[in-house]
Scaffold this motif. Sequence first.
Motif, PDB file in Angstrom:
ATOM      1  N   MET A   1      18.887  14.692 -20.515  1.00 53.12           N
ATOM      2  CA  MET A   1      18.854  15.551 -21.708  1.00 53.12           C
ATOM      3  C   MET A   1      17.862  15.020 -22.740  1.00 53.12           C
ATOM      4  SD  MET A   1      22.949  16.376 -21.983  1.00 53.12           S
ATOM      5  CE  MET A   1      22.896  17.547 -23.338  1.00 53.12           C
ATOM      6  N   ALA A   2      17.753  13.698 -22.837  1.00 55.00           N
ATOM      7  CA  ALA A   2      16.764  13.103 -23.740  1.00 55.00           C
ATOM      8  C   ALA A   2      15.345  13.413 -23.260  1.00 55.00           C
ATOM      9  CB  ALA A   2      16.975  11.592 -23.834  1.00 55.00           C
ATOM     10  N   TYR A   3      15.145  13.348 -21.939  1.00 61.09           N
ATOM     11  CA  TYR A   3      13.836  13.680 -21.367  1.00 61.09           C
ATOM     12  C   TYR A   3      13.491  15.145 -21.634  1.00 61.09           C
ATOM     13  CZ  TYR A   3      10.212  14.528 -17.859  1.00 61.09           C
ATOM     14  OH  TYR A   3       9.050  14.891 -17.225  1.00 61.09           O
ATOM     15  N   ASP A   4      14.485  16.013 -21.526  1.00 67.02           N
ATOM     16  CA  ASP A   4      14.287  17.439 -21.819  1.00 67.02           C
ATOM     17  C   ASP A   4      13.825  17.641 -23.258  1.00 67.02           C
ATOM     18  OD1 ASP A   4      14.869  20.450 -21.400  1.00 67.02           O
ATOM     19  OD2 ASP A   4      16.142  19.927 -23.112  1.00 67.02           O
ATOM     20  N   ARG A   5      14.452  16.950 -24.210  1.00 67.52           N
ATOM     21  CA  ARG A   5      14.045  17.059 -25.617  1.00 67.52           C
ATOM     22  C   ARG A   5      12.649  16.473 -25.829  1.00 67.52           C
ATOM     23  NH1 ARG A   5      15.176  20.881 -27.625  1.00 67.52           N
ATOM     24  NH2 ARG A   5      15.273  21.417 -25.415  1.00 67.52           N
ATOM     25  N   TYR A   6      12.333  15.415 -25.094  1.00 74.33           N
ATOM     26  CA  TYR A   6      11.010  14.791 -25.191  1.00 74.33           C
ATOM     27  C   TYR A   6       9.916  15.778 -24.766  1.00 74.33           C
ATOM     28  CZ  TYR A   6       7.025  12.076 -23.455  1.00 74.33           C
ATOM     29  OH  TYR A   6       5.757  11.622 -23.175  1.00 74.33           O
ATOM     30  N   ILE A   7      10.126  16.457 -23.643  1.00 73.39           N
ATOM     31  CA  ILE A   7       9.146  17.428 -23.169  1.00 73.39           C
ATOM     32  C   ILE A   7       9.059  18.606 -24.136  1.00 73.39           C
ATOM     33  CG2 ILE A   7       8.542  19.036 -21.308  1.00 73.39           C
ATOM     34  CD1 ILE A   7       8.127  16.132 -20.570  1.00 73.39           C
ATOM     35  N   ALA A   8      10.208  19.082 -24.626  1.00 71.64           N
ATOM     36  CA  ALA A   8      10.231  20.250 -25.507  1.00 71.64           C
ATOM     37  C   ALA A   8       9.490  20.005 -26.814  1.00 71.64           C
ATOM     38  CB  ALA A   8      11.680  20.641 -25.799  1.00 71.64           C
ATOM     39  N   ILE A   9       9.544  18.798 -27.338  1.00 73.11           N
ATOM     40  CA  ILE A   9       8.932  18.497 -28.639  1.00 73.11           C
ATOM     41  C   ILE A   9       7.540  17.897 -28.496  1.00 73.11           C
ATOM     42  CG2 ILE A   9       9.177  17.066 -30.715  1.00 73.11           C
ATOM     43  CD1 ILE A   9      12.223  17.409 -30.399  1.00 73.11           C
ATOM     44  N   CYS A  10       7.368  17.020 -27.530  1.00 68.55           N
ATOM     45  CA  CYS A  10       6.080  16.327 -27.384  1.00 68.55           C
ATOM     46  C   CYS A  10       5.078  17.095 -26.513  1.00 68.55           C
ATOM     47  CB  CYS A  10       6.293  14.925 -26.811  1.00 68.55           C
ATOM     48  SG  CYS A  10       7.323  13.868 -27.852  1.00 68.55           S
ATOM     49  N   ASN A  11       5.579  17.929 -25.601  1.00 76.44           N
ATOM     50  CA  ASN A  11       4.697  18.731 -24.738  1.00 76.44           C
ATOM     51  C   ASN A  11       5.206  20.171 -24.666  1.00 76.44           C
ATOM     52  OD1 ASN A  11       2.799  16.617 -23.385  1.00 76.44           O
ATOM     53  ND2 ASN A  11       4.856  15.752 -23.155  1.00 76.44           N
ATOM     54  N   PRO A  12       5.290  20.858 -25.801  1.00 81.13           N
ATOM     55  CA  PRO A  12       5.900  22.194 -25.824  1.00 81.13           C
ATOM     56  C   PRO A  12       5.168  23.228 -24.976  1.00 81.13           C
ATOM     57  CG  PRO A  12       4.789  21.735 -27.903  1.00 81.13           C
ATOM     58  CD  PRO A  12       4.805  20.449 -27.131  1.00 81.13           C
ATOM     59  N   LEU A  13       3.841  23.125 -24.860  1.00 81.66           N
ATOM     60  CA  LEU A  13       3.072  24.113 -24.103  1.00 81.66           C
ATOM     61  C   LEU A  13       3.335  24.012 -22.599  1.00 81.66           C
ATOM     62  CD1 LEU A  13      -0.351  23.944 -26.005  1.00 81.66           C
ATOM     63  CD2 LEU A  13       1.515  25.589 -26.302  1.00 81.66           C
ATOM     64  N   ARG A  14       3.743  22.857 -22.145  1.00 84.81           N
ATOM     65  CA  ARG A  14       3.998  22.652 -20.711  1.00 84.81           C
ATOM     66  C   ARG A  14       5.494  22.626 -20.391  1.00 84.81           C
ATOM     67  NH1 ARG A  14       1.027  17.573 -18.465  1.00 84.81           N
ATOM     68  NH2 ARG A  14       1.563  18.655 -16.514  1.00 84.81           N
ATOM     69  N   TYR A  15       6.317  22.925 -21.384  1.00 85.60           N
ATOM     70  CA  TYR A  15       7.768  22.797 -21.209  1.00 85.60           C
ATOM     71  C   TYR A  15       8.296  23.677 -20.077  1.00 85.60           C
ATOM     72  CZ  TYR A  15      12.755  22.816 -22.252  1.00 85.60           C
ATOM     73  OH  TYR A  15      14.128  22.719 -22.165  1.00 85.60           O
ATOM     74  N   THR A  16       7.938  24.952 -20.070  1.00 87.87           N
ATOM     75  CA  THR A  16       8.464  25.865 -19.053  1.00 87.87           C
ATOM     76  C   THR A  16       7.979  25.499 -17.651  1.00 87.87           C
ATOM     77  OG1 THR A  16       6.640  27.388 -19.543  1.00 87.87           O
ATOM     78  CG2 THR A  16       8.752  27.793 -20.650  1.00 87.87           C
ATOM     79  N   VAL A  17       6.797  24.884 -17.578  1.00 87.90           N
ATOM     80  CA  VAL A  17       6.268  24.482 -16.273  1.00 87.90           C
ATOM     81  C   VAL A  17       6.960  23.214 -15.780  1.00 87.90           C
ATOM     82  CG1 VAL A  17       4.210  23.745 -15.013  1.00 87.90           C
ATOM     83  CG2 VAL A  17       4.042  25.556 -16.737  1.00 87.90           C
TER      84      VAL A  17
END
Length: 315
Positions: free
Chosen positions: A121-137
Amino acid sequence: MSNMEVKNKSVVLDIFLRGLTDDTELQPLIFVFFLCMYLITISGNLLIMLAINCDRHLHTPMYFFLCHLSFNDIYLISITVPKMLVNIQTQDQRITYAGCLSQVCFVVVCTIFECFLLGVMAYDRYIAICNPLRYTVLMNPCFCIILVLISLTISIVNGLVHSLMVLHLSFCTDLEILHFFCEIAQVLKLACSDSLINNILIFVSASIFAGVPLYGIIFSYTHIVFTVLKMPSSEGKYKAFSTCGSHLLVVALFYGTGFGVYIISNVIDSPKKIAVASVMYSIIPPMMNPFVYSLRNKDMKEALKKVVGRIASLL
């Protein structure tokens, strides 16, 4: 030690769980207290799962992992508390050797799985905030399922290894655990044979399977903080931190109570007090998690209102 003083694992029939107290006047109060906590935990986590599955807006990776966290919390508390309630009600403190080993295995599985889920879940938040453009991928449904399956597989294997290692031990005739469930550290204290390898295994597995997710959580939130501080908009900063607040509270509650019990067990030489302290990490986090996520999350509040409304209309 003579053969008469040792009872081999093959003939161990029952183990006595002494619970939190021997005071017969306090036991009814403890029964009501734990029954209430159990019902609150079950109902709260079931509502979270229903809300996530019924609301399409919550069909995202973050809530997918939260749904599994709630299921794991239900399973964890159901392993220990119902048996304790039955023991108090029947005044029979026995648990079979097989039942005790099952508790050891499942508690280890659920505890490690919780660590992995919090890390994911922490990794999910990391991707969502730090790499938002690639989150869905990056956080696609297939990858999320793989993360959960890998975490669960490692947890199950770890739990089975601990249980199988206990099977190789021989136990003394005085099989009493001053606890309300079969915690692996307490079970090892009953062994008459050398349990050094078991203790080393506990230390190594805890360091890896609880330590690595914690390191991942710290790493993720370190990058999240630096990313959020660079945001020009204060509204953006608030929104980013608000999505992480609930998760951070759950992490602090789970790891904080776990470390607290570990410190207490090394400082206080009182099995009864250690058993009471163990309530903090085995029951309190599963009970509090639904409140943390529902009270601090606007989307979850709305989804819960819809679910409660539907349930009320059916009654």
